[in-house]
Design a protein around this motif. Sequence first.
Motif, PDB file in Angstrom:
ATOM      1  N   TYR A 121       0.158   3.496  11.777  1.00  0.00           N
ATOM      2  CA  TYR A 121      -0.741   4.613  11.485  1.00  0.00           C
ATOM      3  C   TYR A 121      -1.844   4.723  12.533  1.00  0.00           C
ATOM      4  N   LEU A 122      -2.364   3.587  13.003  1.00  0.00           N
ATOM      5  CA  LEU A 122      -3.337   3.628  14.098  1.00  0.00           C
ATOM      6  C   LEU A 122      -2.701   4.241  15.345  1.00  0.00           C
ATOM      7  N   PHE A 123      -1.482   3.807  15.643  1.00  0.00           N
ATOM      8  CA  PHE A 123      -0.749   4.330  16.801  1.00  0.00           C
ATOM      9  C   PHE A 123      -0.589   5.845  16.679  1.00  0.00           C
TER      10      PHE A 123
ATOM     11  N   MET B  78       0.832  -1.186   0.000  1.00  0.00           N
ATOM     12  CA  MET B  78       0.000   0.000   0.000  1.00  0.00           C
ATOM     13  C   MET B  78       0.873   1.244   0.000  1.00  0.00           C
ATOM     14  N   GLU B  79       0.374   2.281  -0.618  1.00  0.00           N
ATOM     15  CA  GLU B  79       1.081   3.558  -0.637  1.00  0.00           C
ATOM     16  C   GLU B  79       0.801   4.311   0.666  1.00  0.00           C
ATOM     17  N   ILE B  80       1.691   5.211   1.016  1.00  0.00           N
ATOM     18  CA  ILE B  80       1.542   5.995   2.241  1.00  0.00           C
ATOM     19  C   ILE B  80       0.219   6.742   2.253  1.00  0.00           C
ATOM     20  N   ASP B  81      -0.147   7.336   1.133  1.00  0.00           N
ATOM     21  CA  ASP B  81      -1.408   8.078   1.055  1.00  0.00           C
ATOM     22  C   ASP B  81      -2.605   7.186   1.370  1.00  0.00           C
ATOM     23  N   ASP B  82      -2.539   5.928   0.968  1.00  0.00           N
ATOM     24  CA  ASP B  82      -3.642   5.002   1.229  1.00  0.00           C
ATOM     25  C   ASP B  82      -3.810   4.768   2.727  1.00  0.00           C
TER      26      ASP B  82
END
Length: 187
Positions: free
Chosen positions: A28-30, A1-5
């Motif tokens: 990303y959740l963290f 997955m890309e960072i933007d995703d």
Amino acid sequence: MEIDDYIVADDRRLVELVLAGDDAAFAYLFDRYRDAIRRLFVQRLCGSDDADDLLQETFIKVYINLNRYRPDYTFGQWIYTIARNTFIDYVRRRQEEQPIDERFAAPASGAPTPEESVINLQRRSQIEYYLSQLPPRYRRLVEMRFFDEYSYEEIAVKLSLPLGTVKTQIHRARERMCRLIAEGERS
């Protein structure tokens, strides 16, 4: 997955990715919840150094129990519950570490215990924060009614307002403050 995703993915999608083995999704959740949960601990501990340890412990529990998350609740509510329970466990552990004579000793006077003092200070600072978010006219009414302990009639006389207006505005101020508190707990 890309960072933007990852950035635009909602919490449920990120949870699905983590459960599928994508550790970057957990990062990303963290990042989304780290600051809010840390603030919670700092407020409750009055800036104690233990806040970072509790934050880490909370996210370890989140990671281990992620398969138990159910979308009946928002992810934020779920993680807040884990953080709250982690804090309760921390307080219990600290109490168990105290000598038994200190743990059950009654205070010598009617003065609050150290724990009560900390809790009162935390509540006061939270109330002051939410009070500062109110418009000035509502803030003034709440302060007069609940801090200065004026009656509705006394407030009406002091502010030269009809009694019904005072009651209505205090009711609206309380509703707005409750909404601010509820929104603050969700974030």
